[in-house]
Design an enzyme around this catalytic site. Structure first.
Site, PDB file in Angstrom:
ATOM      1  N   GLY A 228     -17.843  -7.081  33.962  1.00 26.06           N
ATOM      2  CA  GLY A 228     -16.549  -7.404  33.153  1.00 26.06           C
ATOM      3  C   GLY A 228     -15.643  -8.450  34.042  1.00 26.06           C
ATOM      4  O   GLY A 228     -16.005  -8.989  35.130  1.00 26.06           O
ATOM      5  N   ASN A 229     -14.367  -8.421  33.644  1.00 24.53           N
ATOM      6  CA  ASN A 229     -13.479  -9.265  34.262  1.00 24.53           C
ATOM      7  C   ASN A 229     -11.971  -8.681  34.116  1.00 24.53           C
ATOM      8  O   ASN A 229     -11.814  -7.699  33.365  1.00 24.53           O
ATOM      9  CB  ASN A 229     -13.357 -11.049  33.503  1.00 24.53           C
ATOM     10  CG  ASN A 229     -13.047 -10.847  32.028  1.00 24.53           C
ATOM     11  OD1 ASN A 229     -11.841 -10.588  32.020  1.00 24.53           O
ATOM     12  ND2 ASN A 229     -14.134 -11.086  31.458  1.00 24.53           N
ATOM     13  N   ARG A 230     -11.203  -9.205  34.837  1.00 22.03           N
ATOM     14  CA  ARG A 230      -9.748  -8.664  35.175  1.00 22.03           C
ATOM     15  C   ARG A 230      -8.838  -8.943  33.827  1.00 22.03           C
ATOM     16  O   ARG A 230      -7.547  -8.656  33.839  1.00 22.03           O
ATOM     17  CB  ARG A 230      -8.969  -9.227  36.215  1.00 22.03           C
ATOM     18  CG  ARG A 230      -9.848  -8.759  37.492  1.00 22.03           C
ATOM     19  CD  ARG A 230      -9.015  -9.295  38.832  1.00 22.03           C
ATOM     20  NE  ARG A 230      -9.853  -9.190  40.011  1.00 22.03           N
ATOM     21  CZ  ARG A 230      -9.927  -7.992  40.799  1.00 22.03           C
ATOM     22  NH1 ARG A 230      -9.125  -6.998  40.011  1.00 22.03           N
ATOM     23  NH2 ARG A 230     -10.662  -7.851  41.670  1.00 22.03           N
ATOM     24  N   SER A 231      -9.153  -9.573  32.636  1.00 22.44           N
ATOM     25  CA  SER A 231      -8.432  -9.805  31.514  1.00 22.44           C
ATOM     26  C   SER A 231      -7.675  -8.634  31.047  1.00 22.44           C
ATOM     27  O   SER A 231      -8.345  -7.636  30.666  1.00 22.44           O
ATOM     28  CB  SER A 231      -9.071 -10.646  30.516  1.00 22.44           C
ATOM     29  OG  SER A 231      -8.169 -10.803  29.448  1.00 22.44           O
ATOM     30  N   ALA A 295     -11.005 -13.732  27.932  1.00 24.97           N
ATOM     31  CA  ALA A 295     -11.783 -14.000  28.932  1.00 24.97           C
ATOM     32  C   ALA A 295     -13.151 -13.981  28.587  1.00 24.97           C
ATOM     33  O   ALA A 295     -13.625 -12.710  28.630  1.00 24.97           O
ATOM     34  CB  ALA A 295     -11.311 -13.501  30.242  1.00 24.97           C
TER      35      ALA A 295
END
Ligand code: CTP
Length: 432
Positions: A228-231, A295
């Site tokens: 995943g990512n930090r968005s 993102a």
């Protein structure tokens, strides 16, 4: 405009009296059709007094006028609030056991907006979600319920959106469908509902449909793990609210978000980049503006294990191979251009800059590669972290006009981006 206002049997029916007033004060002709259960919450006399029309919920009243056929055919907009779980189920399965469900079946091309309200468990039940999906696939606009305190001690998603939010979404839907159904070249003024609505509110996106992606995609590795990512989704959600307030019909394609979706928008949840691609291409087909604020993971695991990957002493530790995800933004631009569609496409870029170039160098290069109309550039770094409530961006345009800076709360930045989009649209189609 002739509006049919269907009222379902939920406690939130009392709030719909305010919605009715908003419609009538804006000069619309409203016929109220409550369900039998709705009349236990708010009586027929209230609806008759506020609408100025007789009110019935039976196909056997005023039979000589064939009410359900007439109302269904004459309606230019049907709004159902609160749409209870039962009403959604009956509408989805095409039942016709009272005047409201009969009218819905007779509605033909008329735009239909439903504003659900129920307890969270009922809203999240797979049966209700399947009914919502069925209705949406048939072109019905089903708003997301608001989150907050419900009738009992419980709270969560399930509250009826505020009457003002339903009013705005309804007017945006009516305006959008009037513009879409007009013959080419026809001079259609989208009905913003603001003509007689008291103090004038500027709604530069009235009559337009705006699709916004938000949050971060999650790419599964096995049933319990993902990349995943930090968005946080905060900026995309602020954009959705700003576009809604500017009068647009808003579709929010939500990947993983840490914040709830705003009231009065159509929400579609997605998880992976591939799901987002499918939803974005579908939604873009009839959108005037597409904003890719999500993102999107550039890569996904090449193999997704159907079972949890276990650590074992007798085999080597796993190596994750990645494959590239499609570039959705680039594809949206290609599809638009191939179809010669008039559509404004906005990308986002998060850049850190490095020894090879500063943030704006990389951003200009990205604008060129992605070929979108506007690129909203975020500088990210150790001191500028994801998930914050403030933001500072530069908006670059492909026409080469001066970069525009915007900063402040994510709502301030969203308002600046929506203003810029409105300005770009009015350059393409100057106001009459
Ligand atoms: N985007 C997209 N599809 C992808 C990756 C990104 O549509 N597979 C969109 C994002 O929603 C955003 C824009 O493209 O609007 C830029 O995203 P970003 O991650 O900064 O760009 P990348 O293509 O990943 O470029 P780079 O890896 O060179 O930074």
């Amino acid at each position: 405009m002739r509006i049919v206002l269907g009222v379902g049997g939920g406690i939130a029916a009392y709030k719909v009296a305010s919605l009715l007033r908003l419609f009538t004060e804006a000069g619309h002709d409203v016929t109220v059709i409550p369900t039998e259960a709705a009349t236990r919450f708010v009586g027929v006399a209230t609806w008759e007094a506020l609408s100025g029309h007789p009110v019935s919920n039976s196909v056997f009243d005023a039979v000589h006028t064939v009410n359900h056929v007439r109302l269904g055919h004459e309606a230019e907009l049907i709004v159902v609030a609160p749409a209870t779980a039962d009403l959604l189920a009956r509408a989805a399965s095409g039942q016709a056991d009272d005047l409201l469900t009969n009218t819905l079946l007779m509605a033909g091309d008329c735009p239909v907006l439903m504003a659900p309200a129920m307890h969270t468990e009922m809203w999240q039940h797979p049966a209700t979600q399947a009914n919502v999906e069925t209705l949406r696939s048939r072109g019905v606009t089903v708003l997301e319920p608001a989150s907050g305190r419900l009738t009992g001690a419980d709270s969560g998603p399930g509250r009826l959106p505020e009457p003002e939010a339903i009013f705005t979404a309804a007017m945006a839907l009516a305006g959008a469908s009037a513009v879409r159904s007009a013959p080419a070249g026809a001079d259609v003024e989208p009905d913003t509902g603001q003509a007689e609505a008291g103090p004038s509110v500027v709604r530069p996106l009235a009559g337009l449909t705006v699709t916004i992606s938000a949050g971060g995609t999650r790419e599964p590795l096995d049933p319990v793990r993902f990349l995943g990512n930090r968005s946080s989704g905060k900026q995309g959600v602020a954009l959705a609210a700003a576009a809604r307030d500017a009068g647009a019909r808003v579709r929010l394609l939500a990947a993983h978000m840490e914040v709830p979706a705003p009231d009065g928008v159509e929400l579609l949840r997605v998880e992976t980049a591939l799901e987002l691609r499918k939803a974005a291409l579908h939604a873009a087909a009839d959108s005037d503006v597409v904003i890719m604020a999500a993102a999107v993971a550039d890569f996904r695991p090449a193999d997704v294990s159907g079972t949890k990957i276990k650590k074992r002493d007798d085999v080597a530790d796993p190596v994750i191979n990645l494959v590239r995800n499609p570039d959705i933004l680039r594809e949206l631009v290609e599809v638009r251009d191939a179809a010669s569609r008039t559509q404004l496409i906005v990308g986002f870029a998060a850049e850190t800059g490095d020894a090879g170039g500063d943030v704006l160098d990389y951003a200009r290069d990205k604008l060129h590669r992605k070929a979108c109309d506007l690129l909203v550039v975020n500088q990210v770094g150790r001191d500028k972290v994801f998930g914050e409530d403030t933001n500072s961006v530069v908006i670059l345009s492909r026409t080469g006009s001066e970069p525009q800076e915007a900063s402040g709360s994510k709502s301030d930045v969203a308002a600046a981006v929506i203003d810029r989009i409105s300005a770009e649209l009015s350059r393409v189609v100057p106001p009459a």
